[in-house]
Design an enzyme around this catalytic site. Structure first.
Site, PDB file in Angstrom:
ATOM      1  N   ASN A   1       8.176 -40.197  -8.321  1.00 30.80           N
ATOM      2  CA  ASN A   1       7.777 -39.379  -9.471  1.00 30.80           C
ATOM      3  C   ASN A   1       8.738 -39.709 -10.610  1.00 30.80           C
ATOM      4  O   ASN A   1       9.883 -39.277 -10.602  1.00 30.80           O
ATOM      5  CB  ASN A   1       7.881 -37.895  -9.078  1.00 30.80           C
ATOM      6  CG  ASN A   1       7.660 -36.968 -10.261  1.00 30.80           C
ATOM      7  OD1 ASN A   1       7.202 -37.393 -11.320  1.00 30.80           O
ATOM      8  ND2 ASN A   1       7.998 -35.697 -10.084  1.00 30.80           N
ATOM      9  N   TRP A   2       8.234 -40.481 -11.565  1.00 35.67           N
ATOM     10  CA  TRP A   2       9.122 -40.944 -12.651  1.00 35.67           C
ATOM     11  C   TRP A   2       9.388 -39.852 -13.680  1.00 35.67           C
ATOM     12  O   TRP A   2      10.234 -40.024 -14.560  1.00 35.67           O
ATOM     13  CB  TRP A   2       8.498 -42.151 -13.356  1.00 35.67           C
ATOM     14  CG  TRP A   2       8.440 -43.401 -12.535  1.00 35.67           C
ATOM     15  CD1 TRP A   2       8.766 -43.544 -11.208  1.00 35.67           C
ATOM     16  CD2 TRP A   2       8.028 -44.698 -12.984  1.00 35.67           C
ATOM     17  NE1 TRP A   2       8.590 -44.849 -10.807  1.00 35.67           N
ATOM     18  CE2 TRP A   2       8.128 -45.584 -11.886  1.00 35.67           C
ATOM     19  CE3 TRP A   2       7.575 -45.201 -14.200  1.00 35.67           C
ATOM     20  CZ2 TRP A   2       7.799 -46.934 -11.975  1.00 35.67           C
ATOM     21  CZ3 TRP A   2       7.247 -46.552 -14.288  1.00 35.67           C
ATOM     22  CH2 TRP A   2       7.366 -47.407 -13.189  1.00 35.67           C
ATOM     23  N   LYS A   3       8.646 -38.768 -13.623  1.00 33.83           N
ATOM     24  CA  LYS A   3       8.803 -37.671 -14.601  1.00 33.83           C
ATOM     25  C   LYS A   3       8.696 -38.229 -16.035  1.00 33.83           C
ATOM     26  O   LYS A   3       7.986 -39.198 -16.254  1.00 33.83           O
ATOM     27  CB  LYS A   3      10.121 -36.928 -14.372  1.00 33.83           C
ATOM     28  CG  LYS A   3      10.305 -36.531 -12.910  1.00 33.83           C
ATOM     29  CD  LYS A   3      11.408 -35.545 -12.719  1.00 33.83           C
ATOM     30  CE  LYS A   3      11.609 -35.322 -11.228  1.00 33.83           C
ATOM     31  NZ  LYS A   3      12.476 -34.223 -10.937  1.00 33.83           N
TER      32      LYS A   3
ATOM     33  N   HIS B   1       4.006 -29.284  -9.051  1.00 34.57           N
ATOM     34  CA  HIS B   1       5.443 -29.620  -9.028  1.00 34.57           C
ATOM     35  C   HIS B   1       6.248 -28.430  -9.555  1.00 34.57           C
ATOM     36  O   HIS B   1       5.799 -27.722 -10.465  1.00 34.57           O
ATOM     37  CB  HIS B   1       5.697 -30.865  -9.880  1.00 34.57           C
ATOM     38  CG  HIS B   1       7.074 -31.417  -9.682  1.00 34.57           C
ATOM     39  ND1 HIS B   1       8.178 -30.905 -10.331  1.00 34.57           N
ATOM     40  CD2 HIS B   1       7.533 -32.414  -8.894  1.00 34.57           C
ATOM     41  CE1 HIS B   1       9.257 -31.567  -9.939  1.00 34.57           C
ATOM     42  NE2 HIS B   1       8.889 -32.489  -9.070  1.00 34.57           N
TER      43      HIS B   1
ATOM     44  N   GLU C   1       8.628 -28.243 -11.521  1.00 32.32           N
ATOM     45  CA  GLU C   1       8.875 -28.267 -12.977  1.00 32.32           C
ATOM     46  C   GLU C   1       7.645 -27.762 -13.736  1.00 32.32           C
ATOM     47  O   GLU C   1       7.772 -27.123 -14.776  1.00 32.32           O
ATOM     48  CB  GLU C   1       9.293 -29.685 -13.417  1.00 32.32           C
ATOM     49  CG  GLU C   1      10.719 -29.982 -12.959  1.00 32.32           C
ATOM     50  CD  GLU C   1      11.022 -31.433 -12.660  1.00 32.32           C
ATOM     51  OE1 GLU C   1      10.267 -32.326 -13.085  1.00 32.32           O
ATOM     52  OE2 GLU C   1      12.039 -31.687 -11.976  1.00 32.32           O
TER      53      GLU C   1
ATOM     54  N   GLU D   1       9.303 -29.337  -1.416  1.00 28.60           N
ATOM     55  CA  GLU D   1      10.407 -29.645  -2.316  1.00 28.60           C
ATOM     56  C   GLU D   1      11.182 -28.368  -2.633  1.00 28.60           C
ATOM     57  O   GLU D   1      10.812 -27.623  -3.563  1.00 28.60           O
ATOM     58  CB  GLU D   1       9.879 -30.232  -3.626  1.00 28.60           C
ATOM     59  CG  GLU D   1       9.108 -31.521  -3.450  1.00 28.60           C
ATOM     60  CD  GLU D   1       9.166 -32.371  -4.712  1.00 28.60           C
ATOM     61  OE1 GLU D   1       9.671 -33.488  -4.619  1.00 28.60           O
ATOM     62  OE2 GLU D   1       8.752 -31.902  -5.780  1.00 28.60           O
TER      63      GLU D   1
ATOM     64  N   GLY E   1      16.762 -32.782  -8.180  1.00 24.63           N
ATOM     65  CA  GLY E   1      17.585 -33.291  -9.274  1.00 24.63           C
ATOM     66  C   GLY E   1      18.998 -32.724  -9.277  1.00 24.63           C
ATOM     67  O   GLY E   1      19.723 -32.861 -10.263  1.00 24.63           O
TER      68      GLY E   1
ATOM     69  N   SER F   1      16.365 -34.666  -4.113  1.00 20.30           N
ATOM     70  CA  SER F   1      17.569 -35.498  -4.049  1.00 20.30           C
ATOM     71  C   SER F   1      17.577 -36.477  -2.872  1.00 20.30           C
ATOM     72  O   SER F   1      18.633 -36.738  -2.281  1.00 20.30           O
ATOM     73  CB  SER F   1      18.821 -34.622  -4.051  1.00 20.30           C
ATOM     74  OG  SER F   1      18.896 -33.889  -5.263  1.00 20.30           O
TER      75      SER F   1
ATOM     76  N   GLY G   1      14.747 -38.982  -9.127  1.00 17.08           N
ATOM     77  CA  GLY G   1      15.817 -39.832  -9.661  1.00 17.08           C
ATOM     78  C   GLY G   1      15.929 -41.203  -9.003  1.00 17.08           C
ATOM     79  O   GLY G   1      16.017 -42.226  -9.696  1.00 17.08           O
TER      80      GLY G   1
HETATM   81  C1  PEP Z   1      10.964 -34.517  -7.689  1.00 16.07           C
HETATM   82  O1  PEP Z   1      10.995 -34.353  -8.881  1.00 16.07           O
HETATM   83  O2  PEP Z   1       9.886 -34.423  -7.110  1.00 16.07           O
HETATM   84  C2  PEP Z   1      12.226 -34.808  -7.006  1.00 16.07           C
HETATM   85  C3  PEP Z   1      12.255 -34.679  -5.715  1.00 16.07           C
HETATM   86  O3  PEP Z   1      13.293 -35.188  -7.785  1.00 16.07           O
HETATM   87  P1  PEP Z   1      14.728 -35.716  -7.257  1.00 16.07           P
HETATM   88  O4  PEP Z   1      14.456 -36.753  -6.200  1.00 16.07           O
HETATM   89  O5  PEP Z   1      15.377 -36.295  -8.455  1.00 16.07           O
HETATM   90  O6  PEP Z   1      15.428 -34.535  -6.704  1.00 16.07           O
END
Ligand code: PEP
Length: 251
Positions: free
Chosen positions: A9-11, A96, A98, A168, A174, A214, A236
């Protein structure tokens, strides 16, 4: 045996040029037509068609990070399922944290999006997860159960066969804090039991449940070796070809 699924997931990262660079490093760093797991990348909307063009002769699949549930019309700034299909998307991330926490998406809205994605032939990657205060209050399972039951309301067993669920924990996204493999496995097992209640053993044994939060090239192997962890949704660490490739190889 469920095949592992690794999704990036590049966001809100990577313009067109950066997309070209990252995909070029990714496709030259792995054997793109002989992968030992399914690999999905989810760039920003503006890079989707370019990513489709660059990936179409590989086994790497394309996903979007969001969509709206209406078919078309006066919804300024939104993107429809048909638009995503038209630029080569096979998957779409929905729910998600976010989207839930920054943009106020509700379980009901997410449920409508999941229904529309399914009806349009897009495969949802449906995200659920508890906040830190919810984990600390001991209500993780209650929160997950509500998100799963509401998000999957009126979704048929047949449609469930198309879906991926991503667990998640919000406190791990993050932040550099990962759920321990045991903590993650406990919730994955619980989610599988909820799917079993809803759709029976065959769907629940086959559904892919990814972990996200993460994940990196150091912790991926142990997380992915848990019985009910079938892959990872990665933020990330998917922005650097080397770390994403290491995670793919950890499967
Ligand atoms: C995500 O945004 O779905 C995610 C898991 O981010 P990160 O790996 O950066 O925690």
């Amino acid at each position: 045996m469920r095949r592992k699924v690794i999704a990036g997931n590049w966001k809100m990262n990577n313009d067109l040029k950066e997309t070209q660079n990252l995909l070029s490093r990714l496709t030259s760093g792995i054997s793109v037509n002989n992968l030992n797991c399914d690999v999905i990348v989810c760039p920003a909307f503006t890079s989707l068609f370019e990513a489709y063009t660059l990936l179409k002769d590989t086994k790497i699949k394309l996903g979007a990070q969001n969509m709206y549930f209406e078919t078309s019309g006066a919804f300024t700034g939104e993107i429809s399922a048909a638009m995503l299909k038209s630029v080569g998307c096979e998957y779409v991330i929905l729910g998600h944290s976010e989207r839930r926490n920054i943009f106020g998406e509700t379980d009901e809205l997410i449920n409508n999006k999941i229904k529309k994605a399914n009806a349009s032939g897009l495969k949802p990657i449906f995200c659920v997860g508890e906040l830190l205060e919810e984990r600390e209050a001991g209500i993780t399972e209650k929160v997950i159960e509500k998100q799963i039951r509401s998000g999957l309301k009126d979704i048929s067993s047949e449609e469930m066969g198309n879906m991926i669920i991503a667990y998640e924990p919000v406190w791990a996204i993050g932040t550099g804090k990962t759920a321990s493999p045991e903590q993650a496995e406990e919730v994955h097992k619980f989610i599988r039991s909820l799917i079993n209640d809803k759709c029976g053993a065959s769907i629940s044994e086959n559904i892919i449940i990814q972990y996200g939060g993460s994940v990196n090239n150091k912790n991926a192997r142990e997380l992915l070796s848990q019985k009910d962890i079938d892959g990872a949704l990665i933020g990330g660490a998917s922005l650097k070809a080397d770390s994403f490739i290491d995670i793919i190889q950890a499967t």
